[in-house]
Design an enzyme around this catalytic site. Structure first.
Site, mmCIF file in Angstrom:
data_model
loop_
_atom_site.group_PDB
_atom_site.id
_atom_site.type_symbol
_atom_site.label_atom_id
_atom_site.label_comp_id
_atom_site.label_asym_id
_atom_site.label_seq_id
_atom_site.Cartn_x
_atom_site.Cartn_y
_atom_site.Cartn_z
ATOM 1 C CB SER A 156 34.338 38.542 38.749
ATOM 2 O OG SER A 156 33.179 38.850 40.133
ATOM 3 C CG HIS A 184 37.541 39.149 36.558
ATOM 4 N ND1 HIS A 184 38.226 37.822 37.325
ATOM 5 C CD2 HIS A 184 36.820 39.728 36.793
ATOM 6 C CE1 HIS A 184 37.983 38.760 38.602
ATOM 7 N NE2 HIS A 184 36.343 39.142 38.473
ATOM 8 C CE LYS A 218 40.753 41.089 39.801
ATOM 9 N NZ LYS A 218 39.260 41.922 39.397
HETATM 10 C C1 LIG Z 1 38.997 43.123 40.183
HETATM 11 C C2 LIG Z 1 37.527 43.987 39.715
HETATM 12 C C3 LIG Z 1 37.910 45.304 39.685
HETATM 13 C C4 LIG Z 1 39.208 46.310 40.444
HETATM 14 O O1 LIG Z 1 40.415 46.234 39.998
HETATM 15 P P1 LIG Z 1 41.443 46.766 41.269
HETATM 16 O O2 LIG Z 1 42.341 46.320 40.392
HETATM 17 O O3 LIG Z 1 41.547 45.104 42.210
HETATM 18 O O4 LIG Z 1 41.109 47.635 42.370
HETATM 19 C C5 LIG Z 1 37.596 46.368 39.295
HETATM 20 N N1 LIG Z 1 36.127 45.510 37.945
HETATM 21 C C6 LIG Z 1 35.952 44.268 38.201
HETATM 22 C C7 LIG Z 1 35.499 43.657 37.069
HETATM 23 C C8 LIG Z 1 36.928 43.380 38.325
HETATM 24 O O5 LIG Z 1 36.774 42.304 38.443
#
Ligand SMILES: *Cc1c(COP(=O)(O)O)cnc(C)c1O
Length: 368
Positions: A156, A184, A218
């Protein structure tokens, strides 16, 4: 409702072009999701009222799980209140005391916390360093009852990829489980938007690779997390995973919105193509005047500045010029690699990108 675009945001009374959102496909403000949510709210209520195993499992959640399984080409899918909860659930149900996990140094906090809660021994390997991983598997893995490799597929803070085929090869060679987190990548990468794994092994789920995690929060523009796998491994999770058993089920309107998004991702590939093309354009423009974009190869584009102070100053200057671009500093990233994290969405226009790069070029004396 906001104007329906992820690309603009109001901050301190001004409208800024938003380069900080994970709403990569600009679906969070899409009216089709809003309509699906409103219909479900009227019919099933706003809240699930209980955990899934008690009475919270609603028809929209069931429909969403079917749609996810079909899209992902796996037997079954299980939906959680967040991607964070999904990771705690999966890691904790795969390994425990006496086992060992092997975790990339740049993995997301939810995977790290999942490893810690599991009580397995944790071995962290340098980011994408598969030689070190092989050494750790050889030395530390032999003592463990079960071995699990965990990795994000898209990282990320850098927007680079895991070396997925190498991880699969090591998992096979050392008899390990492998868990990948596509948070992502879901909706953005792969022919059908399933994520990075799709570009490698379309639709194959071997018993050695029981689970894959994705997020609804996301690119899918809703909220929640999901796990895909075989029917058997999903049933195992339902009966074992504390974050599933002891937490309220996903709210029906959100489940309905997410399901609408899953349909859109499949019928509108132009959204992900656009995001990736805009990101490629951005990288080329930044590199043209010496900007360091690291190993980025997707919609997350870092501009590595170096000092934390410089990164923050640059982020402020961009805000004055009308852009929201967060500065990321240590300890979120290694010392000396403070950066701007630019995240591209389908709602950005080519002129947004060019406007940003022109502004950055004007400040380049502070970071090139
Ligand atoms: C954002 C993210 C999460 C968490 O997801 P949410 O639905 O926001 O709790 C888990 N793993 C990665 C790699 C992320 O970027």
């Amino acid at each position: 409702m906001q104007s329906g675009s992820a690309a603009r945001v109001r901050l301190r009374g001004r409208e800024l072009i938003n380069f900080s959102s994970n709403d990569y496909l600009s679906l969070a403000g899409d009216l089709r999701l809003a309509r699906a949510a409103a219909r479900a709210a009227r019919r099933f209520g706003c809240g699930a009222g209980a955990s899934p195993l008690v009475s919270g499992y609603s028809p929209p959640v069931r429909a969403l799980e079917r749609a996810l399984a079909e899209w992902e080409g796996c037997e079954a899918a299980l939906v959680f209140g967040s991607g964070y909860a999904a990771n705690l659930a999966v890691v904790g149900s795969l390994v425990g005391a006496g086992d060992a996990v092997f975790s990339d140094a740049l993995n997301h906090a939810s995977l790290i916390d999942g490893c810690r809660l599991s009580r397995a021994a944790i071995h962290v390997y340098r980011h994408n360093d598969l030689d070190q991983l092989a050494d750790l598997l050889r030395v530390e893995g032999s003592r463990a009852r079960r071995r699990l490799i965990v990795s994000d597929t898209v990282f990320s803070m850098d927007g680079d990829f895991a070396r997925l085929s190498g991880l699969v090869e090591l998992a096979d060679r050392f008899g390990c489980l492998l868990l990948i987190d596509e948070a992502h990548a879901t909706g953005v990468l792969g022919e059908r938007g399933r994520g990075l794994a799709e570009s490698m092994s379309p639709g194959s789920w071997s018993p050695r690779r029981p689970f894959k995690v994705g997020t609804l929060s996301k690119a899918l523009g809703a909220q929640g997390g999901f796990v895909c796998g075989s029917r058997r491994s999903i049933d195992w999770l339902v009966n074992r995973a504390r974050p599933y058993i002891f937490s309220t089920a996903l709210a029906p309107p959100i489940a309905a919105a997410a399901r609408a998004a899953v349909a859109i991702v499949q019928t509108e590939p132009e959204r992900r193509n656009r995001v990736l093309a805009l990101a490629e354009r951005l990288r080329r423009e930044l590199q043209a005047f010496g900007g360091n974009v690291g190993a980025s190869c997707c919609q997350i584009v870092p501009l590595i500045v170096g000092g934390a102070h410089e990164a923050v100053a640059l982020s402020r200057r961009l805000e004055e010029a009308g852009f929201l671009v967060p500065a990321i500093r240590p300890p979120s990233v290694p010392e000396g690699s403070a950066r701007l994290r630019i995240s591209i969405t389908a709602g950005h226009s080519e002129s947004d990108i060019l406007h940003l790069t022109t502004t950055l070029r004007d400040c380049k004396a502070s970071f090139v």
